[in-house]
Write an enzyme that holds these catalytic residues in place. Structure first.
Site, short mmCIF file in Angstrom:
data_model
loop_
_atom_site.label_atom_id
_atom_site.label_comp_id
_atom_site.label_asym_id
_atom_site.label_seq_id
_atom_site.Cartn_x
_atom_site.Cartn_y
_atom_site.Cartn_z
N LYS A 172 40.27 57.62 39.61
CA LYS A 172 39.24 56.75 40.66
C LYS A 172 40.04 55.51 41.27
O LYS A 172 40.79 54.71 40.63
CB LYS A 172 38.02 56.05 40.02
N GLU A 382 44.89 33.28 38.14
CA GLU A 382 45.41 34.11 39.31
C GLU A 382 44.68 33.98 40.44
O GLU A 382 43.35 34.01 40.55
CB GLU A 382 45.53 35.53 38.90
P1 NAD Z 1 39.89 45.06 39.47
O1 NAD Z 1 40.01 44.99 38.10
O2 NAD Z 1 38.71 44.40 40.37
O3 NAD Z 1 39.71 46.64 40.01
C1 NAD Z 1 40.65 47.81 39.56
C2 NAD Z 1 39.82 48.98 39.49
O4 NAD Z 1 39.14 49.06 38.34
C3 NAD Z 1 39.23 49.49 40.90
O5 NAD Z 1 39.26 50.98 40.85
C4 NAD Z 1 37.73 49.02 40.28
O6 NAD Z 1 36.76 49.88 40.86
C5 NAD Z 1 37.96 49.63 38.66
N1 NAD Z 1 36.71 49.12 37.98
C6 NAD Z 1 36.10 47.73 38.09
N2 NAD Z 1 35.26 47.42 37.11
C7 NAD Z 1 35.36 48.70 36.32
C8 NAD Z 1 34.73 48.73 34.99
N3 NAD Z 1 33.88 48.09 34.48
N4 NAD Z 1 35.04 49.88 34.42
C9 NAD Z 1 35.85 50.72 34.93
N5 NAD Z 1 36.65 50.61 36.15
C10 NAD Z 1 36.42 49.24 36.79
O7 NAD Z 1 41.31 44.73 40.28
P2 NAD Z 1 41.37 44.79 42.00
O8 NAD Z 1 40.79 43.60 42.26
O9 NAD Z 1 41.20 46.00 42.56
O10 NAD Z 1 43.07 44.58 41.76
C11 NAD Z 1 43.38 43.32 41.72
C12 NAD Z 1 44.04 42.86 40.39
O11 NAD Z 1 44.86 44.23 39.89
C13 NAD Z 1 44.89 41.78 40.17
O12 NAD Z 1 44.44 40.96 39.18
C14 NAD Z 1 46.14 42.17 40.25
O13 NAD Z 1 46.98 41.36 39.42
C15 NAD Z 1 46.11 43.45 39.53
N6 NAD Z 1 47.25 44.35 39.64
C16 NAD Z 1 47.98 44.35 38.53
C17 NAD Z 1 49.20 45.12 38.54
C18 NAD Z 1 50.26 45.44 37.47
O14 NAD Z 1 51.03 46.33 37.79
N7 NAD Z 1 49.99 44.67 36.45
C19 NAD Z 1 49.58 45.86 39.81
C20 NAD Z 1 48.65 45.82 40.94
C21 NAD Z 1 47.53 45.19 40.82
#
Ligand code: NAD
Length: 478
Positions: A172, A382
């Protein structure tokens, strides 16, 4: 209006007009596409397709898997311009960045794991009167959930090792940036990936994402995203004893000593602060500078930041594009306001901007803030935008304490020319990655991931192949 489709069991599924979500182009704030608002029933179809495909795919030879993943990599390269344009339209990042980094890294991921699986081996332990050998078998159906900041880059970073190890996948992508994952589905069909081996299902996190996490036939979850969502996923998947890899948020320090190569440091610090609009989990957002160099750095950093052109991702000369969404832009503007309320002084930036012809797009000036204590919310939470704080330090011990004063532990960038200090400080820093005199310098064989609230497990190289396989020891007495 473009239509982005689910890819299940080898085919693109026509859109159900009753179940769609809008996708925005952040550079102008307009809706440009629709995606499926997938629910449990769509996930069920995808998981069943992946389950059916597993026995055959897991039995393919390493060479077959190598060839097909390499073919997908070649197709990404062939479609570089199309994919880069799509990534920038969907995400708001400058086109040159998509062309130089995001899309090439997508093909690198596929090619790297196509090759890595041909070199992967397991252990053998000889003992008195017996020999042990370990078999590493694929797990079955894997769920991958990826974020919007590096859409194709992080999507392929999970899929490639999972498939190379012989698993089948339900993936996804972020609902905010679904376009390149859709185009990738088409490339998989063109490359001849057998039906059901990869299934790409679009939709919201709490519906489609949660359905993947909960599904009893999904054996492991590989997630990259926020710490808040990672925690939610762990609370569901851990009691089911699913394997979990969580790559989450960061609040990374840059520790700059006065003995560093100043010009190189300044140039790289601009990138590590503001690349991709500051929306990279590895961006350094807390900049700690040795006091003797503080004023010089501050003046130069502000001057160089002011030169960075913010605007249309497709225009020549744009250094900083649009924030990914209206919601995220508003969150970052809220954080800037909070920094002011906490007593921070905005040295440059701090505002939304409205480039001519793109007034409805989501643009924020690169922002530098000074004068905040280490324990305030701005320095602890963050932000994930083009916003950094700068702080002086006097001693090495103080720098280490400030760097480690965080619930996160993803990466740290250290600037010094003192070799002994490099080793001393690197050892004491609490983060999964330490870069010395460089930033975002990646060798895909190295372990990648965070400590503390930044993650569990490591991606990259054989670490990823180990995660996507189950070891079984066989002990033979002779
Ligand atoms: P997010 O956590 O909002 O979403 C990430 C993914 O999770 C999306 O596909 C979303 O649809 C899905 N998701 C959301 N709620 C869910 C649930 N309840 N169950 C299952 N899936 C769910 O993050 P974002 O806003 O898309 O990305 C930004 C964040 O990602 C920042 O915190 C950033 O630091 C982090 N990030 C971390 C890394 C790493 O390698 N550590 C890399 C890139 C981004």
């Amino acid at each position: 209006m473009e239509e982005i489709l689910n890819y299940i069991d080898g085919v693109l599924i026509p859109l159900d007009s009753e179940k769609t979500l809008d996708v925005y182009n952040p550079s102008n704030g307009h809706v440009y596409a629709r995606i499926p608002h997938s629910d449990t029933s769509d996930i069920e179809k995808a998981v069943q397709a992946a389950k059916r495909a597993f026995p055959k795919w897991s039995a393919t030879s390493i060479n077959e898997r190598h060839d097909i993943l390499s073919k997908i990599a070649d197709l990404i390269d062939k479609n570089l311009d199309l994919l880069a344009e799509a990534e920038s339209r969907d995400n708001g990042k400058p086109l040159w960045l998509s062309k130089k980094v995001d899309i090439p890294r997508g093909s690198d991921n596929m090619r790297f794991f196509a090759n890595a699986i041909t070199q992967f081996s397991s252990e053998s332990h000889e003992m008195q009167g017996a020999i042990n050998y370990t078999i590493r078998e694929p797990l079955g159906v894997i769920g991958t959930i990826s974020p919007w900041n590096l859409p194709l880059y992080l999507f392929t970073w999970k899929i490639a090792p999972a498939l190379a190890a012989g698993n089948t996948v339900v993936a996804k992508p972020s609902e905010v940036t679904p376009l390149t994952a859709f185009l990738f589905s088409k490339l998989c069909i063109e490359a001849g990936l057998p039906p059901g081996v990869l299934n790409v299902v679009h939709g919201l996190g709490h519906t489609a994402g949660a359905a993947i996490v909960k599904h009893r036939d999904v054996k492991a979850i590989s997630f990259t995203g926020s710490t808040r969502v990672g925690k939610e996923i762990a609370s569901i998947a851990a009691p089911e004893f699913k394997k979990l890899s969580l790559e989450m948020g960061g609040k990374n320090p840059n520790v700059i000593f006065a003995d560093c190569d100043y010009d190189q440091m300044l140039k790289t610090t601009l990138n590590s602060s503001f690349s991709n609009q500051g929306q990279i989990c590895l961006c350094g957002s807390r900049i700690l500078i040795e006091r003797s160099m503080y004023d010089r750095f501050k003046a130069d950093f502000i001057a160089r930041t002011k030169e960075m052109k913010v605007g249309d991702p497709f225009a020549n000369g744009t250094r900083i594009g649009a924030m990914v969404s209206k919601v995220h832009m508003e969150k970052v503007l809220f954080c800037i306001q909070l920094a002011k309320e906490e007593g921070g002084k905005i040295l440059t930036g701090g505002n939304r901007i409205f480039p001519e012809g793109k007034e409805e797009g989501y643009y924020i000036e690169p922002t530098i803030i000074e004068g905040l204590p280490a324990d305030c919310r701005t320095n602890q939470e963050e932000i994930f935008g083009p916003v950094v704080t700068i702080m002086p330090f006097d001693t090495e011990e103080e720098a280490i304490a400030l760097a480690n004063d965080s619930d996160y532990g993803l990466s740290c960038t250290l600037w010094t020319s003192d070799v002994s200090r490099t080793h001393r400080v690197s050892k004491k820093i609490h983060s999964g990655i330490v870069w010395v005199n460089t930033w975002l310098h990646r060798d895909l064989r190295t372990p990648f991931g965070g400590m503390k609230n930044s993650g569990i497990g490591r991606e990259g190289g054989f670490e990823a192949l180990r995660f996507f396989t189950e070891p079984k020891n066989v002990c033979i007495k002779y």
